[in-house]
Design a protein around this motif. Structure first.
Motif, PDB file in Angstrom:
ATOM      1  N   LEU A  34       0.832  -1.202   0.000  1.00  0.00           N
ATOM      2  CA  LEU A  34       0.000   0.000   0.000  1.00  0.00           C
ATOM      3  C   LEU A  34       0.869   1.255   0.000  1.00  0.00           C
ATOM      4  O   LEU A  34       0.589   2.217  -0.738  1.00  0.00           O
ATOM      5  N   VAL A  35       1.907   1.252   0.819  1.00  0.00           N
ATOM      6  CA  VAL A  35       2.827   2.396   0.856  1.00  0.00           C
ATOM      7  C   VAL A  35       3.507   2.570  -0.497  1.00  0.00           C
ATOM      8  O   VAL A  35       3.613   3.688  -1.028  1.00  0.00           O
ATOM      9  N   LEU A  36       3.959   1.463  -1.085  1.00  0.00           N
ATOM     10  CA  LEU A  36       4.645   1.523  -2.377  1.00  0.00           C
ATOM     11  C   LEU A  36       3.728   2.069  -3.465  1.00  0.00           C
ATOM     12  O   LEU A  36       4.111   2.951  -4.249  1.00  0.00           O
ATOM     13  N   LEU A  37       2.500   1.572  -3.507  1.00  0.00           N
ATOM     14  CA  LEU A  37       1.569   2.028  -4.532  1.00  0.00           C
ATOM     15  C   LEU A  37       1.165   3.482  -4.318  1.00  0.00           C
ATOM     16  O   LEU A  37       0.972   4.227  -5.287  1.00  0.00           O
ATOM     17  N   THR A  38       1.038   3.891  -3.066  1.00  0.00           N
ATOM     18  CA  THR A  38       0.713   5.288  -2.778  1.00  0.00           C
ATOM     19  C   THR A  38       1.835   6.208  -3.237  1.00  0.00           C
ATOM     20  O   THR A  38       1.590   7.264  -3.845  1.00  0.00           O
ATOM     21  N   LEU A  39       3.068   5.823  -2.959  1.00  0.00           N
ATOM     22  CA  LEU A  39       4.215   6.620  -3.404  1.00  0.00           C
ATOM     23  C   LEU A  39       4.288   6.665  -4.924  1.00  0.00           C
ATOM     24  O   LEU A  39       4.582   7.717  -5.514  1.00  0.00           O
ATOM     25  N   ALA A  40       4.012   5.520  -5.570  1.00  0.00           N
ATOM     26  CA  ALA A  40       4.025   5.492  -7.035  1.00  0.00           C
ATOM     27  C   ALA A  40       2.940   6.398  -7.605  1.00  0.00           C
ATOM     28  O   ALA A  40       3.169   7.137  -8.568  1.00  0.00           O
ATOM     29  N   GLY A  41       1.746   6.341  -7.010  1.00  0.00           N
ATOM     30  CA  GLY A  41       0.659   7.201  -7.482  1.00  0.00           C
ATOM     31  C   GLY A  41       0.968   8.673  -7.291  1.00  0.00           C
ATOM     32  O   GLY A  41       0.677   9.496  -8.165  1.00  0.00           O
TER      33      GLY A  41
ATOM     34  N   LEU B 209       5.364  -0.111 -13.172  1.00  0.00           N
ATOM     35  CA  LEU B 209       5.528  -1.533 -12.867  1.00  0.00           C
ATOM     36  C   LEU B 209       4.659  -1.940 -11.678  1.00  0.00           C
ATOM     37  O   LEU B 209       4.538  -3.123 -11.381  1.00  0.00           O
ATOM     38  N   THR B 210       4.075  -0.954 -10.999  1.00  0.00           N
ATOM     39  CA  THR B 210       3.103  -1.253  -9.951  1.00  0.00           C
ATOM     40  C   THR B 210       1.714  -1.292 -10.583  1.00  0.00           C
ATOM     41  O   THR B 210       1.562  -1.172 -11.797  1.00  0.00           O
ATOM     42  N   ALA B 211       0.695  -1.424  -9.754  1.00  0.00           N
ATOM     43  CA  ALA B 211      -0.667  -1.550 -10.277  1.00  0.00           C
ATOM     44  C   ALA B 211      -1.344  -0.202 -10.503  1.00  0.00           C
ATOM     45  O   ALA B 211      -2.501  -0.167 -10.930  1.00  0.00           O
ATOM     46  N   VAL B 212      -0.675   0.913 -10.226  1.00  0.00           N
ATOM     47  CA  VAL B 212      -1.305   2.219 -10.381  1.00  0.00           C
ATOM     48  C   VAL B 212      -1.102   2.750 -11.791  1.00  0.00           C
ATOM     49  O   VAL B 212      -0.107   2.421 -12.459  1.00  0.00           O
ATOM     50  N   ILE B 213      -2.036   3.600 -12.248  1.00  0.00           N
ATOM     51  CA  ILE B 213      -1.887   4.237 -13.563  1.00  0.00           C
ATOM     52  C   ILE B 213      -2.056   5.747 -13.480  1.00  0.00           C
ATOM     53  O   ILE B 213      -1.886   6.438 -14.482  1.00  0.00           O
ATOM     54  N   GLY B 214      -2.389   6.289 -12.312  1.00  0.00           N
ATOM     55  CA  GLY B 214      -2.595   7.722 -12.194  1.00  0.00           C
ATOM     56  C   GLY B 214      -4.018   8.123 -12.538  1.00  0.00           C
ATOM     57  O   GLY B 214      -4.852   7.298 -12.918  1.00  0.00           O
ATOM     58  N   ASP B 215      -4.297   9.411 -12.419  1.00  0.00           N
ATOM     59  CA  ASP B 215      -5.644   9.926 -12.663  1.00  0.00           C
ATOM     60  C   ASP B 215      -5.945   9.947 -14.158  1.00  0.00           C
ATOM     61  O   ASP B 215      -5.111  10.397 -14.949  1.00  0.00           O
ATOM     62  N   PRO B 216      -7.161   9.513 -14.549  1.00  0.00           N
ATOM     63  CA  PRO B 216      -7.600   9.758 -15.931  1.00  0.00           C
ATOM     64  C   PRO B 216      -7.758  11.255 -16.149  1.00  0.00           C
ATOM     65  O   PRO B 216      -8.239  11.951 -15.258  1.00  0.00           O
ATOM     66  N   ARG B 217      -7.378  11.742 -17.305  1.00  0.00           N
ATOM     67  CA  ARG B 217      -7.418  13.182 -17.558  1.00  0.00           C
ATOM     68  C   ARG B 217      -8.385  13.510 -18.687  1.00  0.00           C
ATOM     69  O   ARG B 217      -8.021  14.079 -19.701  1.00  0.00           O
ATOM     70  N   GLY B 218      -9.641  13.135 -18.498  1.00  0.00           N
ATOM     71  CA  GLY B 218     -10.649  13.471 -19.483  1.00  0.00           C
ATOM     72  C   GLY B 218     -11.654  12.351 -19.647  1.00  0.00           C
ATOM     73  O   GLY B 218     -11.390  11.195 -19.299  1.00  0.00           O
ATOM     74  N   THR B 219     -12.822  12.705 -20.164  1.00  0.00           N
ATOM     75  CA  THR B 219     -13.878  11.713 -20.368  1.00  0.00           C
ATOM     76  C   THR B 219     -13.727  10.979 -21.687  1.00  0.00           C
ATOM     77  O   THR B 219     -14.407   9.980 -21.907  1.00  0.00           O
ATOM     78  N   MET B 220     -12.869  11.472 -22.561  1.00  0.00           N
ATOM     79  CA  MET B 220     -12.630  10.814 -23.850  1.00  0.00           C
ATOM     80  C   MET B 220     -11.192  10.333 -23.941  1.00  0.00           C
ATOM     81  O   MET B 220     -10.511  10.483 -24.957  1.00  0.00           O
ATOM     82  N   VAL B 221     -10.720   9.743 -22.855  1.00  0.00           N
ATOM     83  CA  VAL B 221      -9.336   9.323 -22.737  1.00  0.00           C
ATOM     84  C   VAL B 221      -9.287   7.841 -22.423  1.00  0.00           C
ATOM     85  O   VAL B 221     -10.110   7.322 -21.660  1.00  0.00           O
ATOM     86  N   THR B 222      -8.336   7.142 -23.003  1.00  0.00           N
ATOM     87  CA  THR B 222      -8.105   5.742 -22.689  1.00  0.00           C
ATOM     88  C   THR B 222      -6.611   5.478 -22.689  1.00  0.00           C
ATOM     89  O   THR B 222      -5.819   6.353 -23.077  1.00  0.00           O
ATOM     90  N   THR B 223      -6.212   4.310 -22.248  1.00  0.00           N
ATOM     91  CA  THR B 223      -4.796   3.950 -22.263  1.00  0.00           C
ATOM     92  C   THR B 223      -4.372   3.565 -23.676  1.00  0.00           C
ATOM     93  O   THR B 223      -5.169   3.064 -24.471  1.00  0.00           O
ATOM     94  N   THR B 224      -3.110   3.787 -23.986  1.00  0.00           N
ATOM     95  CA  THR B 224      -2.598   3.424 -25.307  1.00  0.00           C
ATOM     96  C   THR B 224      -2.453   1.906 -25.400  1.00  0.00           C
ATOM     97  O   THR B 224      -2.250   1.221 -24.393  1.00  0.00           O
ATOM     98  N   TRP B 225      -2.534   1.393 -26.631  1.00  0.00           N
ATOM     99  CA  TRP B 225      -2.442  -0.067 -26.808  1.00  0.00           C
ATOM    100  C   TRP B 225      -1.058  -0.570 -26.399  1.00  0.00           C
ATOM    101  O   TRP B 225      -0.928  -1.674 -25.849  1.00  0.00           O
ATOM    102  N   SER B 226      -0.009   0.216 -26.650  1.00  0.00           N
ATOM    103  CA  SER B 226       1.345  -0.226 -26.285  1.00  0.00           C
ATOM    104  C   SER B 226       1.503  -0.299 -24.771  1.00  0.00           C
ATOM    105  O   SER B 226       2.132  -1.225 -24.239  1.00  0.00           O
TER     106      SER B 226
END
Length: 452
Positions: free
Chosen positions: A171-178, A196-213
């Motif tokens: 939890l500490v590691l993921l919080t620091l990563a976020g 490399l952790t399970a976090v991806i950060g905040d989405p920045r928009g309603t028409m946003v998705t992650t890249t395929w790569s």
């Protein structure tokens, strides 16, 4: 199958899946957070909802890891290690059923959470598409990797404090990563490691998705991590345990250089949601296609009023790009952009309010990032809208207005209004040029004598 059914009944796997489902729900449904505000309300689209569920892995992943560790120490804590080791059934078969049971329950829990998110979007009239599936699959794989890795940790170190310690440390590691991702502004290797952790950060928009790569590389990394967990469960000798670490090490070595070096490279525009739907020179995203009648009428009126300016714009287009807090909005002389992501209140605006939004800054957005706000922008918006529409005073709900600005705007308007019409027109033209070039201070061009 029989072994799997037994493990589903006698292990903590169902409870782990239930925690993954129930832990984020009170936060999502009862509390106000970044997931309930612009620019990425989790009820606006199915993709945004799933991206916020990925964000909540900062809490769910430690639960999966800790639950796996609790279950992994079962044999040794019960004193059955020697008895089970004397049976002809290979250790891989025994642990395989346990890992499968935990994986199934974690996937079901995370999938049920996604169903809640999709239902919330449907009930709220949000935009639905299949673009969320890659992000959902990678999220489920991340949870499974955490659970299986926890099983291996519990099996190798069956101490009562291992499970809570692993959960708290993760939890500490993921919080620091976020936190690192939220503050990342320039490319860095630390950002790659955070992914490399399970976090991806905040989405920045309603028409946003992650890249395929990004999805592909993360999927490969979590698959390698899960493979190491499975192999460690079956390993009995020190050599076998060293060999079991190979998939995770290989996946990390491949993934780390390929992961994005800055958060902006992990996200892209959802092309299905952002596809333009047009009515003549006015275009809006497919997500907001229901706004086209209002925007078309307001856009034509705005273009008519702006046509008297040099190099006047000829089109009105919605901005569908990711809305990073340190990003200066895109601009061009021939296009007026409207941003429903940064101000969802515009989705309820009438024709007049929408027209004023388009006229603000003479059709050009601000020259500063969203996290660098000040008092210049609302003054420029109020004065340019009032001048271009020929009003006696700025509208009460001019773009960018906020409480406490009324006296300043009134003072600025009286100063601006005191000049002849041709002088005011020249200043608006000069202000538009300054905003297009982002040179100097636009308010000084519009009102050299000062706003007060």
């Amino acid at each position: 199958m029989r072994a799997l059914r037994i493990e589903l009944r006698r292990s903590v796997a169902p409870w782990a899946g239930l925690l993954v489902l129930l832990l984020p729900l009170p936060l999502l449904l009862l509390l106000s957070g970044p997931w309930s505000h612009d620019p990425a309300d989790w009820g606006s689209s199915t993709t945004t909802a799933v991206l916020w569920l990925r964000w909540f892995l900062v809490f769910c992943w430690p639960v999966a890891l800790g639950a796996g560790a609790v279950q992994g120490m079962r044999d040794r804590r019960s004193g059955m290690t020697e008895l089970l080791g004397s049976t002809p059934r290979p250790v891989g078969q025994r642990t395989g059923a346990l890992a499968a049971a935990l994986a199934v329950c974690l996937v079901v829990g995370f999938g049920a959470l996604a169903v809640v998110g999709v239902v919330n979007v449907l009930l709220g009239g949000g935009y639905t598409s299949a673009a969320f599936l890659p992000a959902l699959v990678v999220g489920a794989l991340a949870v499974v990797a955490g659970g299986v890795l926890g099983l291996a940790v519990g099996r190798m170190a069956p101490h009562p404090l291992v499970a809570p310690a692993a959960a708290v440390l993760s939890l500490v590691l993921l919080t620091l990563a976020g936190t690192g991702l939220a503050e990342a502004r320039v490319p860095s290797f630390a950002t790659r490691l955070a992914y490399l952790t399970a976090v991806i950060g905040d989405p920045r928009g309603t028409m946003v998705t992650t890249t395929w790569s990004f999805d592909l590389v993360q999927a490969a990394w979590f698959a390698g991590l899960a493979a190491t967990g499975v192999l460690l469960l079956a390993a009995r000798s020190p050599r076998a345990k060293l060999i079991a670490a190979a998939p995770a090490l290989l996946a990390a070595a491949v993934a780390a250089p390929l992961l994005p070096a800055r958060p902006a490279d992990a996200f892209t525009t959802d092309t299905a949601a952002a596809e333009l739907v047009c009515d003549g020179p006015v275009c809006v995203s497919r997500m907001h296609a229901d706004r086209l009648p209002v925007l078309a009428e307001a856009g034509r009126e705005a273009l008519r009023l702006l046509s008297r300016l040099p190099d006047a714009p000829t089109r009105v287009v919605e901005d569908p790009t990711p809305q990073w807090s340190d990003q200066v909005p895109e601009r061009s002389a021939d296009v007026v952009r409207i941003n429903y992501q940064m101000d969802s209140g515009l989705l309820e605006a009438d024709v007049t309010r929408t027209r004023d939004e388009l006229l603000a800054g003479a059709g050009v957005p601000r020259c500063h990032a969203a996290n660098e706000g000040g008092t210049d922008e609302p003054i420029i918006s109020a004065l340019t809208v009032a001048h271009l529409t020929g009003a006696d005073r700025p509208p009460a709900d001019y773009p960018g207005h906020f409480a406490g600005m009324e006296s300043v705007v009134d003072s600025a308007w009286h100063r601006f209004r005191s000049h002849p019409e041709d002088v005011r027109e020249q200043r608006v033209v000069a202000t538009r040029k300054a905003l297009l070039a982002c040179e100097g201070t636009a308010l000084d061009v519009l009102l050299p004598e000062g706003a007060r």
